[in-house]
Design a protein around this motif. Structure first.
Motif, PDB file in Angstrom:
ATOM      1  N   ALA A 197      11.727   9.708   1.713  1.00  0.00           N
ATOM      2  CA  ALA A 197      13.073   9.445  -0.035  1.00  0.00           C
ATOM      3  C   ALA A 197      13.944   8.084   0.600  1.00  0.00           C
ATOM      4  O   ALA A 197      14.453   7.534  -0.401  1.00  0.00           O
ATOM      5  CB  ALA A 197      13.971  10.756   0.299  1.00  0.00           C
ATOM      6  N   LEU A 198      13.631   7.289   1.707  1.00  0.00           N
ATOM      7  CA  LEU A 198      14.113   6.597   2.048  1.00  0.00           C
ATOM      8  C   LEU A 198      13.892   4.945   1.674  1.00  0.00           C
ATOM      9  O   LEU A 198      14.512   4.403   1.075  1.00  0.00           O
ATOM     10  CB  LEU A 198      14.825   6.291   3.602  1.00  0.00           C
ATOM     11  N   MET A 199      12.647   5.190   2.390  1.00  0.00           N
ATOM     12  CA  MET A 199      11.331   4.476   1.492  1.00  0.00           C
ATOM     13  C   MET A 199      11.535   3.974  -0.419  1.00  0.00           C
ATOM     14  O   MET A 199      11.829   3.077  -0.425  1.00  0.00           O
ATOM     15  CB  MET A 199      10.468   3.990   2.151  1.00  0.00           C
ATOM     16  N   PHE A 200      11.249   4.918  -0.235  1.00  0.00           N
ATOM     17  CA  PHE A 200      11.633   5.349  -1.618  1.00  0.00           C
ATOM     18  C   PHE A 200      13.017   4.709  -3.250  1.00  0.00           C
ATOM     19  O   PHE A 200      12.739   3.932  -3.341  1.00  0.00           O
ATOM     20  CB  PHE A 200      11.191   6.663  -2.599  1.00  0.00           C
ATOM     21  N   ARG A 243       0.977  -0.818   0.064  1.00  0.00           N
ATOM     22  CA  ARG A 243      -0.006   0.331  -0.070  1.00  0.00           C
ATOM     23  C   ARG A 243       0.552   1.395  -0.282  1.00  0.00           C
ATOM     24  O   ARG A 243       0.639   2.405  -0.754  1.00  0.00           O
ATOM     25  CB  ARG A 243      -0.858  -0.223   1.329  1.00  0.00           C
ATOM     26  N   ILE A 244       1.889   0.943   0.697  1.00  0.00           N
ATOM     27  CA  ILE A 244       2.793   2.416   0.836  1.00  0.00           C
ATOM     28  C   ILE A 244       3.389   2.572  -0.364  1.00  0.00           C
ATOM     29  O   ILE A 244       3.769   3.807  -1.157  1.00  0.00           O
ATOM     30  CB  ILE A 244       3.729   1.778   1.971  1.00  0.00           C
ATOM     31  N   GLU A 245       4.120   1.434  -1.032  1.00  0.00           N
ATOM     32  CA  GLU A 245       4.950   1.328  -2.773  1.00  0.00           C
ATOM     33  C   GLU A 245       3.528   2.440  -3.449  1.00  0.00           C
ATOM     34  O   GLU A 245       4.050   3.032  -4.348  1.00  0.00           O
ATOM     35  CB  GLU A 245       5.377   0.298  -2.795  1.00  0.00           C
ATOM     36  N   ALA A 246       2.039   2.034  -3.625  1.00  0.00           N
ATOM     37  CA  ALA A 246       1.746   2.348  -4.263  1.00  0.00           C
ATOM     38  C   ALA A 246       1.488   3.690  -4.145  1.00  0.00           C
ATOM     39  O   ALA A 246       0.452   4.347  -5.165  1.00  0.00           O
ATOM     40  CB  ALA A 246       0.560   1.701  -4.123  1.00  0.00           C
ATOM     41  N   VAL A 247       1.560   4.603  -3.147  1.00  0.00           N
ATOM     42  CA  VAL A 247       1.650   5.869  -2.791  1.00  0.00           C
ATOM     43  C   VAL A 247       2.597   6.817  -3.099  1.00  0.00           C
ATOM     44  O   VAL A 247       3.143   7.974  -3.104  1.00  0.00           O
ATOM     45  CB  VAL A 247       0.504   6.443  -1.483  1.00  0.00           C
ATOM     46  N   LEU A 248       3.888   5.664  -2.841  1.00  0.00           N
ATOM     47  CA  LEU A 248       5.185   6.598  -2.248  1.00  0.00           C
ATOM     48  C   LEU A 248       5.476   7.242  -3.774  1.00  0.00           C
ATOM     49  O   LEU A 248       6.040   8.520  -2.775  1.00  0.00           O
ATOM     50  CB  LEU A 248       6.034   5.230  -2.548  1.00  0.00           C
ATOM     51  N   HIS A 249       5.764   7.666  -4.917  1.00  0.00           N
ATOM     52  CA  HIS A 249       5.933   8.545  -5.996  1.00  0.00           C
ATOM     53  C   HIS A 249       4.621   9.258  -5.901  1.00  0.00           C
ATOM     54  O   HIS A 249       5.523  10.352  -6.125  1.00  0.00           O
ATOM     55  CB  HIS A 249       5.585   7.919  -7.169  1.00  0.00           C
ATOM     56  N   GLY A 260      17.907   7.696 -12.380  1.00  0.00           N
ATOM     57  CA  GLY A 260      19.492   7.240 -10.982  1.00  0.00           C
ATOM     58  C   GLY A 260      19.900   8.047 -10.445  1.00  0.00           C
ATOM     59  O   GLY A 260      19.751   8.442  -9.346  1.00  0.00           O
ATOM     60  N   VAL A 261      20.186   8.733 -10.941  1.00  0.00           N
ATOM     61  CA  VAL A 261      21.062  10.277 -10.812  1.00  0.00           C
ATOM     62  C   VAL A 261      20.098  11.266  -9.878  1.00  0.00           C
ATOM     63  O   VAL A 261      20.539  11.902  -8.793  1.00  0.00           O
ATOM     64  CB  VAL A 261      21.193  11.221 -12.086  1.00  0.00           C
ATOM     65  N   GLY A 262      18.634  10.882  -9.993  1.00  0.00           N
ATOM     66  CA  GLY A 262      18.060  12.033  -9.994  1.00  0.00           C
ATOM     67  C   GLY A 262      17.251  11.036  -8.425  1.00  0.00           C
ATOM     68  O   GLY A 262      17.528  11.819  -6.848  1.00  0.00           O
ATOM     69  N   VAL A 263      17.586   9.738  -7.870  1.00  0.00           N
ATOM     70  CA  VAL A 263      17.686   9.272  -6.842  1.00  0.00           C
ATOM     71  C   VAL A 263      18.978   9.392  -5.891  1.00  0.00           C
ATOM     72  O   VAL A 263      18.879  10.062  -4.413  1.00  0.00           O
ATOM     73  CB  VAL A 263      17.867   7.808  -6.480  1.00  0.00           C
ATOM     74  N   LEU A 298       3.291  11.108  -3.449  1.00  0.00           N
ATOM     75  CA  LEU A 298       3.136  11.071  -2.148  1.00  0.00           C
ATOM     76  C   LEU A 298       5.071  12.075  -2.008  1.00  0.00           C
ATOM     77  O   LEU A 298       5.316  13.120  -1.686  1.00  0.00           O
ATOM     78  CB  LEU A 298       3.254  10.633  -1.052  1.00  0.00           C
ATOM     79  N   MET A 299       5.783  11.868  -3.135  1.00  0.00           N
ATOM     80  CA  MET A 299       6.853  11.537  -2.979  1.00  0.00           C
ATOM     81  C   MET A 299       7.171  14.156  -4.120  1.00  0.00           C
ATOM     82  O   MET A 299       7.437  14.410  -3.755  1.00  0.00           O
ATOM     83  CB  MET A 299       7.547  11.492  -3.733  1.00  0.00           C
ATOM     84  N   ILE A 300       6.350  13.401  -5.360  1.00  0.00           N
ATOM     85  CA  ILE A 300       6.138  14.050  -5.997  1.00  0.00           C
ATOM     86  C   ILE A 300       5.264  15.679  -5.086  1.00  0.00           C
ATOM     87  O   ILE A 300       5.857  16.512  -5.157  1.00  0.00           O
ATOM     88  CB  ILE A 300       5.264  13.983  -7.052  1.00  0.00           C
TER      89      ILE A 300
END
Length: 171
Positions: free
Chosen positions: A60-63, A9-15, A113-116, A17-19
């Motif tokens: 960000a750490l989870m992402f 569930r967290i993965e589904a909203v992670l991107h 990857g550079v963005g991460v 939510l990060m944005i």
């Protein structure tokens, strides 16, 4: 089992939510007046930036974990294993007027990857600023600003690449 379901569930909203959090922090950053530490008279924007930033750091750490889990790091950081052929093929294609395709270990994945990496540098420098001794805080603040500006540049490139990715759906 419940932990795995929670992570899904967290993965589904992670991107998204990060944005959202990144854009909120970036758009409100001109109103931040924090020097060495958060004062007792800090504005709502200062408090939001510090605690919203800490929340975003956790995201960000989870992402980063999500991006790197199960060997996916090889897609975004192929240069770590010297798998440069797809990247070089995309660069040669650009020289000949061909736009790179998303996915794989090519140019677009390397840019992501550079963005991460930039995101993690923003996190580390922000956390460093937060926990630093007041005599070192301004140095951490300047690092944080530089990395945040780099991350903003990445967001612009990422948005352009997202538009390019839409092209893949119509081919």
């Amino acid at each position: 089992m419940a932990l795995k379901l929670l992570w899904q569930r967290i993965e589904a909203v992670l991107h998204p939510l990060m944005i959202l959090m990144s854009l909120l922090l970036i758009c409100t950053s001109p109103w931040i007046f924090i020097g060495r530490q958060l004062s007792l008279r800090a504005s709502v924007w200062d408090v939001f930036h510090v605690y919203g930033g800490l929340f975003t750091a956790l995201l960000a750490l989870m992402f980063a974990y999500k991006v790197c889990a199960a060997g996916q790091w090889r897609q975004f950081f192929p240069w770590l294993t010297f798998e440069l052929t797809p990247l070089l093929a995309d660069v040669r294609g650009l020289v000949h007027g061909q736009l790179p395709h998303s996915g794989g270990k090519g140019l677009i994945s390397v840019i992501e990857g550079v963005g991460v990496i930039l995101l993690l540098l923003v996190v580390v420098s922000g956390a460093g600023w937060y926990i630093a001794d007041p005599s070192n805080a301004l140095a951490w603040r300047s690092y944080h600003i530089v990395f945040a500006q780099g991350f903003i540049g990445f967001i612009v490139v990422h948005c352009l690449l997202a538009l390019l990715h839409l092209r893949d759906f119509f081919n």
